[in-house]
Scaffold this motif. Structure first.
Motif, PDB file in Angstrom:
ATOM      1  N   ALA A   1       0.841  -1.246   0.159  1.00 11.03           N
ATOM      2  CA  ALA A   1      -0.047   0.013   0.089  1.00 11.03           C
ATOM      3  C   ALA A   1       1.197   1.064   0.012  1.00 11.03           C
ATOM      4  O   ALA A   1       0.460   2.177  -0.764  1.00 11.03           O
ATOM      5  N   PRO A   2       1.530   1.704   1.445  1.00 17.67           N
ATOM      6  CA  PRO A   2       2.824   2.464   1.396  1.00 17.67           C
ATOM      7  C   PRO A   2       3.045   2.724  -0.563  1.00 17.67           C
ATOM      8  O   PRO A   2       3.617   4.275  -0.778  1.00 17.67           O
ATOM      9  N   ASN A   3       3.655   1.584  -1.169  1.00 14.74           N
ATOM     10  CA  ASN A   3       4.270   2.275  -2.816  1.00 14.74           C
ATOM     11  C   ASN A   3       3.776   2.581  -3.571  1.00 14.74           C
ATOM     12  O   ASN A   3       4.357   2.319  -4.440  1.00 14.74           O
ATOM     13  N   ILE A   4       2.133   2.324  -3.664  1.00 19.68           N
ATOM     14  CA  ILE A   4       1.312   1.870  -4.697  1.00 19.68           C
ATOM     15  C   ILE A   4       0.064   3.841  -4.491  1.00 19.68           C
ATOM     16  O   ILE A   4      -0.310   3.210  -5.107  1.00 19.68           O
ATOM     17  N   ALA A   5       0.547   4.719  -3.433  1.00 18.96           N
ATOM     18  CA  ALA A   5       0.002   6.145  -2.949  1.00 18.96           C
ATOM     19  C   ALA A   5       0.495   6.680  -4.319  1.00 18.96           C
ATOM     20  O   ALA A   5       0.571   7.111  -5.268  1.00 18.96           O
ATOM     21  N   ILE A   6      -1.266   7.189  -4.586  1.00 18.52           N
ATOM     22  CA  ILE A   6      -1.076   8.095  -5.966  1.00 18.52           C
ATOM     23  C   ILE A   6      -1.634   9.782  -4.885  1.00 18.52           C
ATOM     24  O   ILE A   6      -2.469   9.483  -4.795  1.00 18.52           O
ATOM     25  N   LEU A   7      -0.945  10.206  -5.395  1.00 20.05           N
ATOM     26  CA  LEU A   7      -1.137  11.514  -4.776  1.00 20.05           C
ATOM     27  C   LEU A   7      -1.364  11.537  -3.500  1.00 20.05           C
ATOM     28  O   LEU A   7      -1.636  12.579  -2.515  1.00 20.05           O
ATOM     29  N   ASP A   8      -0.297  10.992  -2.586  1.00 15.15           N
ATOM     30  CA  ASP A   8      -0.259  10.675  -0.881  1.00 15.15           C
ATOM     31  C   ASP A   8      -1.355   9.988  -0.726  1.00 15.15           C
ATOM     32  O   ASP A   8      -1.818  10.289   0.428  1.00 15.15           O
ATOM     33  N   VAL A   9      -2.582   9.735  -1.796  1.00 10.31           N
ATOM     34  CA  VAL A   9      -3.539   8.777  -0.753  1.00 10.31           C
ATOM     35  C   VAL A   9      -3.089   6.793  -1.375  1.00 10.31           C
ATOM     36  O   VAL A   9      -2.557   7.033  -2.391  1.00 10.31           O
ATOM     37  N   VAL A  10      -3.363   6.656   0.059  1.00  8.70           N
ATOM     38  CA  VAL A  10      -2.681   5.518  -0.202  1.00  8.70           C
ATOM     39  C   VAL A  10      -4.078   4.583   0.383  1.00  8.70           C
ATOM     40  O   VAL A  10      -4.838   4.413   1.006  1.00  8.70           O
TER      41      VAL A  10
ATOM     42  N   GLY B   1     -11.851  15.655   0.611  1.00  4.83           N
ATOM     43  CA  GLY B   1     -11.307  15.874  -0.610  1.00  4.83           C
ATOM     44  C   GLY B   1     -10.173  15.481  -0.993  1.00  4.83           C
ATOM     45  O   GLY B   1     -10.250  14.592  -2.436  1.00  4.83           O
ATOM     46  N   MET B   2      -9.761  15.716   0.006  1.00  2.61           N
ATOM     47  CA  MET B   2      -7.650  14.685  -0.403  1.00  2.61           C
ATOM     48  C   MET B   2      -7.690  13.849  -0.165  1.00  2.61           C
ATOM     49  O   MET B   2      -6.755  13.155  -0.264  1.00  2.61           O
ATOM     50  N   ARG B   3      -8.799  13.008   0.746  1.00  4.39           N
ATOM     51  CA  ARG B   3      -9.022  11.584   1.702  1.00  4.39           C
ATOM     52  C   ARG B   3      -9.234  10.989   1.259  1.00  4.39           C
ATOM     53  O   ARG B   3      -9.142   9.705   0.731  1.00  4.39           O
ATOM     54  N   VAL B   4     -11.052  11.340   1.609  1.00  2.71           N
ATOM     55  CA  VAL B   4     -12.070   9.982   2.058  1.00  2.71           C
ATOM     56  C   VAL B   4     -12.514   9.983   0.669  1.00  2.71           C
ATOM     57  O   VAL B   4     -12.360   8.859   0.130  1.00  2.71           O
ATOM     58  N   LEU B   5     -12.930  10.684  -0.650  1.00  2.00           N
ATOM     59  CA  LEU B   5     -13.220  10.746  -1.767  1.00  2.00           C
ATOM     60  C   LEU B   5     -12.289   9.542  -2.618  1.00  2.00           C
ATOM     61  O   LEU B   5     -12.775   8.463  -3.134  1.00  2.00           O
ATOM     62  N   PRO B   6     -10.927  10.249  -3.093  1.00  5.23           N
ATOM     63  CA  PRO B   6      -9.203   9.588  -3.752  1.00  5.23           C
ATOM     64  C   PRO B   6      -9.795   8.041  -2.914  1.00  5.23           C
ATOM     65  O   PRO B   6      -9.126   6.824  -3.333  1.00  5.23           O
TER      66      PRO B   6
END
Lengths: 178, 322
Positions: free
Chosen positions: A28-37, A138-143
């Motif tokens: 998971a930490p290595n496939i984060a997109i725009l800091d969204v894990v 917007g930055m964490r929950v939805l993505p």
């Protein structure tokens, strides 16, 4: 009368939980997109609850949440609280819901993942851990919801197929004995 | 309907859920109230130690994927960017030569004045083995812990500048909270005007420099360095440069966005400053004449970045004496 093999179901939950936790820590930490894990643990708790009773679902949610809390910098007990409730809620729903078309299943997964992510965000805001709830939405929950649901959509057919195979074997055994 | 006394009584799911929720709330409360060396914090440290090998394995497994991402980014880089980078490289080369001149001059002047290095900081080199496993914390895990002399609160920097502070330590690894995290706050000042403010992270990972009055002239490109106030971070470590400046909504302060000088990812080396604060504070407070500080050469000195494993020395401090 032959019942569905309970040990197999239990081993599925145990092995699945273990694999999910390992995936969360390693991949998971290595496939984060725009800091969204992605939160594989939330995804697995939802999927497991779709196939299990309320006791096992809430217990699985609690234990996996606690493991997650122990290995991250978040407050201890927060995700275990959320996942116990998510597991119980999903498991309480009518199981007929999950045997519909894939669109229905996808919609359900998305809804459950959003509920889990949102609940966690609200809890963190309430205890003062998150300073900007709307921005987090917007930055964490939805993505994060989209990412978790994607994981669920990949794993769900596998779990469904494995469940059908188990049921098939049980029916076959039942037929032979009858 | 008669109850069958031989039938085993099953625990209703609702009661179990209530018990689990109660347990979670108790854990949450105890964890928030106990000291940093309390039993739950220690349990977290043990869990952190237990998953360290897994994190290492994850880094190794996903390195090719990360490398692939970097490769595609590089492939799609246009000619204009390459040309800009070449120009920047040439400029930096000339700067390095000038800086070397300044360094030698500084050394000679320091000897003449009988000044010793302001910070004689010991550092430990470590490697990043993992980034955060959730979206709510911007942290990294490094492969050195309490056995290497690391402790909670120590500043962590890359070869370019400050990246964060150690938040938790286990024997073989430590978790570093990055300065871009919303829970981070660093006392910093603008190198040009020496005006002090507070640098804080945010949910979207943007660094903001607060409390710089509108009366102070700020330009994009101004360098932001640590001020040393508070005694946690030594003075003069580069943090970033001003990206945008606008008048703040309050009408009193600027709204300043800072671009960090460095972003860390897995498998990079970092330096942990392990020198004790007692060595830093008296020098900073006692010998730094107000308003007579130089152009921040200490910043360059502190970013020596000899990020080798084991102990090394980062001489960060000619600044306080000048």
């Amino acid at each position: 009368m032959i019942r569905e093999p309970r040990r197999t179901r239990l081993s599925f939950t145990v092995v699945g939980s273990l694999l999910t936790f390992i995936l969360q820590v390693t991949v998971a930490p290595n496939i984060a997109i725009l800091d969204v894990v992605p939160n594989f643990i939330l995804g697995f708790v939802i999927l497991n609850a779709m196939f299990s009773n309320t006791i096992r679902s809430s217990l699985t949610g609690f234990i996996l949440g606690l493991l997650f809390d122990l290995t991250t910098q978040g407050p201890l007990g927060a995700l275990s609280f959320v996942l116990a409730i998510v597991g119980y809620s999903v498991s309480s729903l009518n199981k007929e819901l999950f045997s519909g078309s894939w669109q229905v299943q996808a919609f359900f997964l998305l809804g459950a993942a959003f509920f889990g992510e949102l609940f966690y965000a609200v809890l963190l805001s309430v205890i003062g851990y998150d300073s900007d709830f709307l921005l987090s939405l917007g930055m964490r929950v939805l993505p994060g919801t989209l990412y978790d649901a994607l994981f669920g959509l990949i794993v769900f057919p596998l779990m469904q197929r494995s469940g059908e195979r188990r049921r098939g074997k049980s029916d076959l055994l039942r037929g032979k004995l009858d | 309907m008669a109850l069958n006394p031989n039938r085993p009584r099953k625990l209703p799911g609702g009661i179990l859920l209530f018990v689990l929720c109660l347990l979670s709330v108790v854990l949450l409360t105890v964890w928030a109230r106990e000291p940093i060396d309390g039993p739950l914090h220690r349990a977290k440290s043990v869990a952190e130690t237990a998953v360290t090998p897994l994190r290492l394995v994850g880094s190794v497994i996903t390195t090719p994927i990360s490398a692939l991402g970097t490769f595609f980014t590089n492939v799609t880089t246009d000619e204009e960017t390459v040309a800009a980078l070449r120009a920047q490289n040439e400029e930096l080369e000339s700067q390095v030569i000038r800086m070397e001149e300044y360094r030698q001059e500084n050394e000679r002047l320091s000897q003449l004045l009988g000044l010793k290095d302001a910070y004689n900081l010991e550092t430990v080199g470590a490697r990043v083995i993992s980034t955060s496993t959730d979206s709510w914390n911007r942290t990294i895990t490094i492969n050195k812990g309490s056995l290497a002399g690391l402790a909670v609160g120590m500043p962590v920097m890359s070869a370019n500048g400050l990246i964060g502070q150690i938040e938790s330590v286990s024997p073989y690894s430590s978790v570093v909270r990055l300065i871009i995290d919303e829970a981070s706050g660093v006392s910093a000042f603008l190198q040009s005007s020496r005006t002090e403010g507070v640098l804080s992270g945010s949910v979207d990972g943007v660094l903001r420099l607060d409390f710089i009055p509108l009366t102070v002239a700020v330009e994009p490109g101004d360098i932001v360095i640590t001020s040393g106030a508070g005694g946690v971070f030594p003075k003069g470590i580069p943090i970033g440069e001003v990206a945008t400046v606008e008048p703040g909504a309050s009408g009193v302060y600027h709204y300043i966005i800072v671009k960090p000088v460095t972003r860390v990812s897995a498998y990079e080396e970092v330096l942990v400053l392990i020198g004790n604060e007692a060595e830093i504070s008296p020098v900073e407070q006692g010998t730094a004449p107000s308003g007579s500080e130089g152009a921040g050469n200490g910043a360059e000195g502190s970013s020596a970045g000899d990020g080798t494993d084991g102990a090394s020395s980062a001489n960060g401090g000619t600044e306080a004496g000048r």
